[in-house]
Each structure stands twice: as C-alpha cells, then as structure tokens.
Scaffold this motif. Structure first.
Motif, PDB file in Angstrom:
ATOM      1  N   VAL A 275       0.910  -1.320  -0.035  1.00 36.12           N
ATOM      2  CA  VAL A 275      -0.029  -0.058  -0.036  1.00 36.12           C
ATOM      3  C   VAL A 275       0.879   1.216  -0.054  1.00 36.12           C
ATOM      4  CG1 VAL A 275      -1.571   1.458   1.236  1.00 36.12           C
ATOM      5  CG2 VAL A 275      -1.977  -1.160   1.159  1.00 36.12           C
ATOM      6  N   HIS A 276       1.810   1.270   0.777  1.00 38.66           N
ATOM      7  CA  HIS A 276       2.524   2.575   1.019  1.00 38.66           C
ATOM      8  C   HIS A 276       3.669   2.664  -0.126  1.00 38.66           C
ATOM      9  CE1 HIS A 276       3.964   5.798   3.640  1.00 38.66           C
ATOM     10  NE2 HIS A 276       3.094   5.549   4.260  1.00 38.66           N
ATOM     11  N   THR A 277       4.065   1.835  -0.549  1.00 42.93           N
ATOM     12  CA  THR A 277       5.033   1.791  -1.946  1.00 42.93           C
ATOM     13  C   THR A 277       4.219   2.250  -3.101  1.00 42.93           C
ATOM     14  OG1 THR A 277       6.342  -0.186  -1.081  1.00 42.93           O
ATOM     15  CG2 THR A 277       6.770   0.672  -3.188  1.00 42.93           C
ATOM     16  N   THR A 278       3.101   1.905  -3.392  1.00 47.85           N
ATOM     17  CA  THR A 278       2.085   2.430  -4.462  1.00 47.85           C
ATOM     18  C   THR A 278       1.720   3.698  -4.235  1.00 47.85           C
ATOM     19  OG1 THR A 278       1.430   0.023  -4.615  1.00 47.85           O
ATOM     20  CG2 THR A 278       0.373   1.855  -5.640  1.00 47.85           C
ATOM     21  N   LEU A 279       1.448   3.927  -2.890  1.00 47.69           N
ATOM     22  CA  LEU A 279       1.069   5.317  -2.649  1.00 47.69           C
ATOM     23  C   LEU A 279       2.099   6.294  -2.785  1.00 47.69           C
ATOM     24  CD1 LEU A 279      -0.814   7.602  -0.768  1.00 47.69           C
ATOM     25  CD2 LEU A 279       0.319   6.696   1.142  1.00 47.69           C
ATOM     26  N   ARG A 280       3.190   5.995  -2.392  1.00 53.74           N
ATOM     27  CA  ARG A 280       4.404   6.911  -2.508  1.00 53.74           C
ATOM     28  C   ARG A 280       4.874   7.415  -4.241  1.00 53.74           C
ATOM     29  NH1 ARG A 280       8.841   6.990   1.535  1.00 53.74           N
ATOM     30  NH2 ARG A 280       7.705   6.705   3.884  1.00 53.74           N
TER      31      ARG A 280
END
Length: 224
Positions: free
Chosen positions: A160-165
C-alpha cells in the motif's frame, strides 16, 4: 462538489470530489495474504489483522460503485514459470520454505471471495511492491482520466505505502483510508499511517472509512 474530511487537510485539497476522476485502489486482497494457509501466514504472521478489514473494504467498494467511483484491484504474483523472478527472490523464498506461493498459478493468487469483484472492475497484476513498477497501471489511470486515488488493502507498510508513494510522486492526489488498510505488524501499520501526514501531507491525506463514506453519500445527494 463536496470533500472528504481528512488529515492534514480535506480531500481533495480544492474541495472538488469528482467520481469521474477518482478510483478506489484495493491492494492485494488475495488468499495468499488473508488465508491461514497462504504466503503471509507461512511467513509467521497472523492474517486475522488483515481479515479484520474485509467488511470495511467491502463497504467501501459498494459505496464507491454507487457513487460512480472506479474500482481497481491489484494482485501480487510471479509468472507460473518464474521467468520474472530474480535469483535473489528465489533464494529468499527458499530460506523461508516459500516455494510455490505468490505465483499466478498458485491457489493463493485469487482475490478473496468475500469481495465483490465485477467484470467492469480493473485488475492490475504486479510482481513488485508498487503497482506502478513494470505494469500498465499508470497508463490505465491516465487513459481513464483518473487523477485522484483512494487507497485500501494490504499491507499498509509494504505494497500500500509503496504504491501510494509512487502515486504521489506522479502527481496523483491520494487519500489513504486508515481502517481499510492492514499489516501483520501493528507498529509498522501505525508508523505507515503516520508517515502519510508528515510535512503537511507529503504522501497525501488520511481519513477513516466513516469520513469517506459520508463524503460519498454527500456526493450522491448533491448529484440528485
């Protein structure tokens, strides 16, 4: 158009929530992560933390569909022949006894049956933590005119966080739905959510599902 109450500022920042330019991204809600026999459980994590968000994600999907917001699912997994798996990743799996999982041919690859996945939904298959890496995800978003993304799924601190960034770096407007995301590590989950709002929303905004659902209902009411 209405906005969604969020931190550190409401989403979108200009107060105009448009379903035609908005998508709900549902990250990796697959059997390999949420079942008690899949990849995540075999790594030693308790999938019950991830399973706890299933009703919230399901409600978000339903509300977004009703409001005209596009639904995009991602699935993590390598090719059946593992031609896209590096020697390092193969070694890493062998160390943990994880051969045969997170493959597109494996029983754990499908999205869990508790979620309503429809033909009109978009599904992006990926091998990396970010849905943008080596996929057509960005091309799909640009082609569909999508500029605003609502994030849900698992795991908060990794995919989630990698895609968000990556989405923020590509100038998409992003909101992470806190209680629609989960991790096997409670500390990592909370830290990942905290990082969204630092430096006045460097990774977008953060809200709970109640605020998102309220914003979507208000959007529907204003359209009638």
């Amino acid at each position: 158009m209405p906005a969604i109450a969020a931190q550190p500022f409401d989403f979108p920042y200009d107060g105009r929530l448009d379903p035609k330019t908005t998508a709900l991204v549902v990250i990796d809600m697959q059997l390999d992560f949420l079942s008690h026999e899949g990849y995540f459980a075999r790594q030693g994590y308790d999938p019950s933390r991830l399973r706890a968000i299933i009703p919230v994600v399901a409600e978000l999907i339903d509300a977004c569909r009703t409001a005209g917001v596009r639904i995009i699912h991602t699935r993590q997994g390598y090719r059946a022949d593992q031609a896209d798996m590096t020697p390092y990743e193969q070694w890493r799996r062998r160390q943990r006894g994880l051969e045969g999982v997170l493959l597109r041919s494996s029983p754990g690859f499908p999205i869990i049956p508790e979620l309503d996945v429809r033909d009109e939904d978009i599904i992006v298959d990926k091998t990396c933590n970010s849905a943008f890496t080596y996929t057509d995800f960005e091309h799909i978003l640009r082609a569909q005119g999508i500029t605003h993304l609502l994030f849900s799924g698992c795991t908060t601190d990794v995919c989630v966080h990698t895609t968000l960034r990556d989405a923020c770096d590509r100038n998409f407007q992003c909101l992470t739905v806190a209680d629609a995301c989960a991790s096997g590590d409670a500390y990592a989950h909370e830290a990942a959510l905290h990082m969204v709002t630092v430096e006045f929303g460097i990774w977008g905004t953060l809200a709970d599902s109640a605020a998102v659902l309220h914003g979507l209902r208000t959007l529907q009411a204003s359209a009638t």
